[in-house]
Each structure stands twice: as structure tokens, then as C-alpha cells.
Motif scaffolding. Structure first.
Motif, PDB file in Angstrom:
ATOM      1  N   GLY A 194     -69.483 -27.230 -16.116  1.00  0.00           N
ATOM      2  CA  GLY A 194     -70.703 -26.911 -16.839  1.00  0.00           C
ATOM      3  C   GLY A 194     -71.780 -26.400 -15.912  1.00  0.00           C
ATOM      4  N   GLY A 195     -71.698 -26.784 -14.648  1.00  0.00           N
ATOM      5  CA  GLY A 195     -72.621 -26.257 -13.668  1.00  0.00           C
ATOM      6  C   GLY A 195     -73.969 -26.924 -13.668  1.00  0.00           C
TER       7      GLY A 195
ATOM      8  N   ARG B 198     -76.834 -28.640 -11.863  1.00  0.00           N
ATOM      9  CA  ARG B 198     -77.200 -28.667 -10.479  1.00  0.00           C
ATOM     10  C   ARG B 198     -77.984 -29.934 -10.225  1.00  0.00           C
ATOM     11  NH1 ARG B 198     -79.898 -23.387  -8.850  1.00  0.00           N
ATOM     12  NH2 ARG B 198     -78.288 -22.205  -9.907  1.00  0.00           N
TER      13      ARG B 198
ATOM     14  N   THR C 176     -75.986 -21.303 -16.821  1.00  0.00           N
ATOM     15  CA  THR C 176     -76.851 -20.281 -16.243  1.00  0.00           C
ATOM     16  C   THR C 176     -76.925 -19.077 -17.188  1.00  0.00           C
ATOM     17  OG1 THR C 176     -75.054 -19.185 -15.077  1.00  0.00           O
ATOM     18  CG2 THR C 176     -76.188 -20.949 -13.905  1.00  0.00           C
TER      19      THR C 176
ATOM     20  N   THR D 262     -77.966 -16.499 -11.658  1.00  0.00           N
ATOM     21  CA  THR D 262     -77.626 -17.882 -11.359  1.00  0.00           C
ATOM     22  C   THR D 262     -78.735 -18.849 -11.764  1.00  0.00           C
ATOM     23  OG1 THR D 262     -78.556 -17.628  -9.159  1.00  0.00           O
ATOM     24  CG2 THR D 262     -76.210 -17.212  -9.388  1.00  0.00           C
ATOM     25  N   ASN D 263     -79.765 -18.343 -12.429  1.00  0.00           N
ATOM     26  CA  ASN D 263     -80.842 -19.219 -12.891  1.00  0.00           C
ATOM     27  C   ASN D 263     -80.485 -19.880 -14.216  1.00  0.00           C
ATOM     28  OD1 ASN D 263     -83.848 -17.472 -11.738  1.00  0.00           O
ATOM     29  ND2 ASN D 263     -82.358 -18.750 -10.691  1.00  0.00           N
ATOM     30  N   PHE D 264     -81.042 -21.073 -14.397  1.00  0.00           N
ATOM     31  CA  PHE D 264     -80.918 -21.735 -15.689  1.00  0.00           C
ATOM     32  C   PHE D 264     -82.110 -21.354 -16.561  1.00  0.00           C
ATOM     33  CE2 PHE D 264     -78.174 -24.224 -13.032  1.00  0.00           C
ATOM     34  CZ  PHE D 264     -77.123 -24.540 -13.876  1.00  0.00           C
TER      35      PHE D 264
ATOM     36  N   GLU E 177     -85.654 -22.213 -15.681  1.00  0.00           N
ATOM     37  CA  GLU E 177     -86.275 -21.560 -14.527  1.00  0.00           C
ATOM     38  C   GLU E 177     -86.932 -20.231 -14.907  1.00  0.00           C
ATOM     39  OE1 GLU E 177     -83.666 -22.632 -10.739  1.00  0.00           O
ATOM     40  OE2 GLU E 177     -82.392 -22.198 -12.453  1.00  0.00           O
TER      41      GLU E 177
END
Lengths: 284, 331
Positions: free
Chosen positions: A11-12, A14, B110, B151-153, B156
Motif C-alpha cells: 500500500g505504500g 510511509r 501516491t 511519489t507524493n501522497f 502533500e
């Protein structure tokens, strides 16, 4: 390096480890040490854990035997070190199977609702109607003693908590806007469930599994203590306590050392659960 | 005129209540031409969102169901489509963006993954091509530094960027139609203008057809080619934007225009339409607007006005249109 980042699962999520709290680090530290001990058992254990030494029975802690020996003259330190392997294995397998089964069942019940939900929820009610330990003992008694039976019993009894957690999450999340958006992109129910609902719903279960590991560990020790789990002469903390209890007034170290081991490992999981929950904003 | 890309005929959606089914959307018809931006205007609860969700059979609750009519996407009936075809239609042919970008993006995925998932779902391409497409589409919607932004969620991103990201997800598979459900309502005014500009660019550059749901006539005036005005689940007037905004014949349309803050004379309070919009449980008989209409007469509460063409592209459902000579109700 600003904040160390690691990626958990597909799911990633972080986790920014810069933002963790003291319990998290303490828990990770304690667990890390125990995992290392288990991994390096053959290297760091001073004696063979099942080697009996008739000349050194029930000897108190000394330079030769740091934590003393038991009534068969076996080195307690070595037995605790080797026991870490078994007890960690109990924690891992005793949590993973219920986790997987519970997540699967709870996900289906929560997502599809209707008769499936009714069926699984009634099944959960039935399991919950029996006291946890009694049901476990009954299953192990039927299957015969041993770790395999213990894991199977754990899986059959322990999945209900996970199923209820995931179901509750799914019930809320399946009406969430981003799920609607996923459906509007043409995704079918399986993809929506696995890729979008599950990663959002599972955080609570992950945190819960850490505190569940504590219970599993204590259960495993209790089952072994009752002679239904790990069989002697294998080194396991629960058995060590069981074997030492008749000498508790004269040789405290036989029970105290594995007792402390259990407490510290349980505390490690418990602290990790608290820290993770705080970090991920999960309320239990 | 070319064949419409999307065509609604007499579409009805009902909600199941204790007193039986009630129509939320009542025999709504309109066409969307290729490259057109169609504004669907109405107050809250007028059925505009439900209509658009019905277009891709995405009704928000199981108590809602389409009870009649037809939806043709390039001549193909949507309502009877099998699941496989429907999944291709959603996202592949018709994309949808929503009012609140924050809650409509998956928070733990992301932006790049969300776009790539859609691309890989609808087209059989590899990871590399999907990634290239994601960068392309992020550039297209005006997100700077797209390679890094992949690569941002969502958390962000800022509000306007999230709306751009949601448009990017919807556009990833090159749909022909974009349904935009109040896309700018949650954004501040400057960002609103940017997003509208973006939608118009997408139409001009890529020939995207857009259904723009809004309650803001200012947005309609800025961006739409055609307008359909909905009231109480029915379309009461539809036509080209200039005709509707400049020469509205339906008292409701005229009322909406008069309610614009800019329309009131200086020093006068902003005008309002008296009364409340009807609710599902209490739909007025006849013309649904008659309790609030200054022109209403006996016929208005008795019979429902039929949709008639005033001009080839201007349709109206009203017994006593504005500017018409006095007399009996039109047949």
C-alpha cells in the motif's frame, strides 16, 4: 539525511521515523534485541540447552552459569536464549494466521454485507460465546498436544477479533468518497477491496496485532505450562516456569529468569503497539 | 450537426421510500455534443448530481434505481450494458471528477500510483509506459515538477493541486466525456478560475466533452456552451448559454439569473426566489415550480407543462413563458 523513510507493505504507507515516540523506539529496541538473541542462539548460548549435567544440579547463579542451572543441571541462560526462538515463533505464527483469516472473513462480511455478513457474524458470536482459553484447550485436547495444534487452535479462535475490526472499518470505508471514485474509474469489487479499502482499513489491525502478540505469547506459555504445547526437553519459557515451580522457594532463578524474559518480550510488543498507534493515529 | 457523444432520453431515477417509489429525476433528456461543455444548473437537491451519476450507473445508494429512459453513449445503451463493458465505460469512455478532491483521492496511495493504476487497468501497458503516461497527464493538468510529484501522497498537495490530480486520474485513460460534479465548489476563487481554465483548455486542445454540474451561473457564463436548468428533478429549460443567460423564458431561470449578486441595482439587497426548493416527499403537482413562481396561474398547478422547442436548440417547459403575450395556456 532528513528523516529516514521506510515503506511498509505494498500500500505504500510511509512511516517517517523522525516523528516516532519513545514507546515506539523502546518497543522496537526490545524486540530487536530478542530477535537478535534468537537468531544468534547457537553463537551466544554458552551451553547446549538440553545438555544435562548431574554434577551441577540447581546451582545458583555463578560465573560458570550466569543464571544458574535447573534441577537437571541445564544452563538457564542457554535455555532462555534458545527458548527465544520458540517463543518468538509462537508470537509470529500465533498472530499471522488469525490475522489473515480474520482480515479475509471480516473484509468479505463488511464489503458484501447481506447474508454473508449475517453468516460470519453469527459464527463470530458462537466463537465468542465460549471462554477463550477453554475453547483453545478443547481444540488442543482433540488435536493432541504440540505446537502445530496450538497454532491451529489459535487460528480457529483468534480470528474473530481481527474479523470484527476489519468489518467495522470496511463498513465505514466502503461508502467513502475515494471508494466511489475508484468505482467511477471502472474498478471491480475485488480491486476496490484489495487495493483501496484494505490498505486504508488495515492500520488498526496492524496495531492490534502487536498487542495481540502479547496475549498469544502468554497463551503459548500457559499452554506449554499445562503440558499441551511445546514438549520437554525443548527449551521454552513456559515449560521452564512449569518445571521450576516446585523449586520456587529454594531455587528462584529457575522460574524468575524465563519469567522476566516473557515479561520483557511482552512489554516490547506492547510498547511497539502503543508507539505505532500513536504514530499512525490509530485509536484502539 | 454531428452525432451526440452522449444522449439521455427520458431518464428517470426513483428512490424507494416508505410511501413507495418517488422520482428524484423525472424524464430528463439532453444531448452532449462532441467538444461541448454543457452546464447542468440547479439548486441543491434538484437532481443534477443524481442524473450524472446515473450516467455511469453509479447511484450512491441501493435505494436509488433507474426506473426508465435510456442513456446512449455513442449509440450504445448504458443501462443494459454488462458489467465488463460497464467497467470499460467508466473511466475509459466517461471520466468523473467530484466536488471534494480531498476525500475522493485514496489517502494511502501516491498520486502516481493512482494514475498508473487507472492506466494499467484500462489499457494493457507495462509499468514504464504507465509511468510515462502519468507524467504526461500530470503535465497536461498543469502540475509542476510531475516526475517528483508522482511519489507524493494526496495530503502533500494543496486543494487546487488535488483537484488537478483528480482530473489527472480521470483523464489518464483519455475518456471522451468528463463529468465534473461541482469541481470548483470546494476551492477558493482564484483556484476556481484556474480549474475552469484547465477544463476549457482540455476541451479546446483535446476535444474533451464536459458535463459541468454547478449552481453558479457565473461559472456557466465563463465556460459553458450549452445549459440545462433543472428544478425538482426535471429539466425546465435548456439551450445555448447565450440564449439562456440573455433571454431566459422560464421564470425559474430568470429568477436564478436575477439572484446573482451582480444583478441587483446598487444599494438594493440581492434578490432571492421566495420559498424553498421542493423535497422528494413533497413534490408539487403540475409544474413543480408553481408555488414559488410569480407568473403561476391555475393551469400551472394542474398540468405538467410539456417540453416544447422555442427555437431549434432552445427547449422550454412552461405554460406561461416570460415575454409571451397574455392568453390561455399553451397547448
Amino acid at each position: 539525511m532528513k528523516a529516514a523513510r521506510s515503506t511498509l507493505a505494498r500500500g505504500g504507507w510511509r512511516l517517517s521515523f523522525g516523528g516516532g515516540s519513545l514507546p515506539l523506539y523502546l518497543g522496537m529496541g526490545i524486540l530487536g534485541i530478542w530477535f537478535l538473541v534468537a537468531l544468534l542462539a547457537p553463537v551466544i548460548a554458552p551451553y547446549d540447552p538440553i545438555l544435562q549435567d548431574a554434577t551441577a544440579r540447581i546451582s545458583p547463579p555463578s560465573l560458570e552459569h550466569l543464571f544458574g542451572t535447573d534441577n537437571f543441571g541445564r544452563d538457564i541462560l542457554s535455555r532462555v536464549i534458545w527458548g527465544a526462538r520458540v517463543d518468538l515463533q509462537i508470537c509470529v505464527f500465533g498472530v499471522i494466521f488469525p490475522f489473515l483469516i480474520g482480515t479475509f472473513v471480516g473484509g468479505l462480511a463488511g464489503f458484501f454485507g447481506g447474508w454473508m455478513d449475517n453468516l460470519f457474524m453469527r459464527l463470530i458470536d458462537i466463537v465468542l460465546a465460549f471462554p477463550f482459553l477453554v475453547l483453545m484447550l478443547a481444540i488442543i485436547a482433540i488435536l493432541g498436544p504440540g505446537l502445530g495444534s496450538f497454532y491451529l487452535a489459535m487460528a480457529l479462535v483468534g480470528w474473530v477479533s481481527y474479523a470484527r475490526l476489519i468489518r467495522a472499518q470496511f463498513l465505514v470505508l466502503k461508502n467513502a468518497d475515494f471508494v466511489q471514485a475508484a468505482v467511477s474509474l471502472g474498478y471491480g469489487p475485488i480491486r476496490v477491496m484489495v487495493r483501496h479499502l484494505l490498505p486504508n482499513a488495515i492500520l488498526g489491525s496492524v496495531v492490534f496485532s502487536m498487542s495481540d502478540a502479547v496475549l498469544v505469547l502468554l497463551n503459548g506459555a500457559a499452554i506449554s505450562y499445562l503440558g499441551l504445547g511445546v514438549q520437554p526437553p525443548t527449551a521454552e519459557w513456559g515449560i521452564m516456569i512449569a518445571e521450576g515451580q516446585s523449586f520456587i522457594s529454594t531455587a528462584w532463578w529457575i522460574t524468575a529468569v524465563p519469567g522476566f524474559a516473557i515479561v520483557s518480550l511482552a512489554m516490547g510488543f506492547s510498547l511497539l503497539a502503543d508507539g505505532l498507534g500513536e504514530l499512525l493515529g490509530v485509536k484502539e | 450537426m454531428s452525432e451526440p457523444i452522449l444522449s439521455l432520453r427520458e431518464l428517470s431515477v426513483s428512490v424507494e421510500t416508505r410511501e413507495g417509489p418517488r422520482a428524484l429525476v423525472d424524464r430528463v433528456s439532453f444531448d452532449l455534443e462532441p467538444g461541448e461543455i454543457l452546464g447542468l444548473v440547479g439548486e441543491s437537491g434538484s437532481g443534477k448530481s443524481v442524473t450524472c451519476r446515473a450516467l455511469i450507473r453509479l447511484l450512491p445508494s441501493s435505494s436509488l434505481s433507474v426506473t426508465g429512459g435510456s442513456i446512449l453513449s455513442r449509440g450504445e445503451e448504458v443501462l443494459t450494458m454488462d458489467d465488463r463493458r460497464l467497467r470499460r465505460l467508466r473511466g475509459g469512455t466517461i471520466g468523473m471528477i467530484f466536488q471534494n478532491p480531498t476525500s475522493h483521492l485514496d489517502p494511502v496511495m501516491t498520486i502516481g500510483d493512482q494514475i498508473m493504476e487507472s492506466v494499467r487497468f484500462h489499457r494493457s501497458v507495462g509499468k514504464k509506459d504507465a509511468r510515462a503516461r502519468a507524467i504526461e497527464v500530470l503535465t497536461q493538468v498543469g502540475i509542476p515538477d510531475p516526475v517528483h510529484r508522482l511519489t507524493n501522497f494526496p495530503h502533500e498537495f494543496s486543494g487546487g493541486m488535488r483537484q488537478r490530480a483528480m482530473i489527472a486520474v480521470a483523464l489518464a485513460c483519455d475518456p471522451e466525456v468528463l463529468i465534473a460534479d461541482e469541481p470548483t465548489t470546494a476551492l477558493d476563487v482564484t483556484v476556481q478560475a484556474q480549474i475552469l481554465r484547465l477544463l476549457m483548455d482540455l476541451r479546446d486542445r483535446d476535444g474533451l466533452s464536459i458535463i459541468l454540474i454547478t449552481h453558479d451561473l457565473g461559472i456557466v457564463a465563463q465556460s459553458c456552451d450549452g445549459v440545462a436548468v433543472m428544478y425538482g428533478g426535471r429539466i425546465c429549460e435548456r439551450g445555448p448559454m447565450r440564449t439562456i443567460l440573455g433571454d431566459a423564458k422560464h421564470p425559474y431561470t430568470a429568477g436564478l439569473i436575477a439572484c446573482q449578486p451582480g444583478e441587483a441595482p446598487k444599494g438594493q439587497p440581492v434578490r432571492t426566489i421566495p420559498g424553498q426548493p421542493p423535497t422528494v416527499g413533497a413534490m408539487p403537482s403540475g409544474c413543480r415550480f408553481h408555488p414559488r413562481c410569480a407568473n403561476a396561474r391555475a393551469a400551472c398547478s394542474e398540468t405538467q407543462p410539456a417540453m416544447v422547442a422555442l427555437a431549434p436548440d432552445h427547449d422550454l417547459a412552461c405554460h406561461y413563458p416570460l415575454g409571451a403575450s397574455e392568453g390561455g395556456p399553451r397547448a
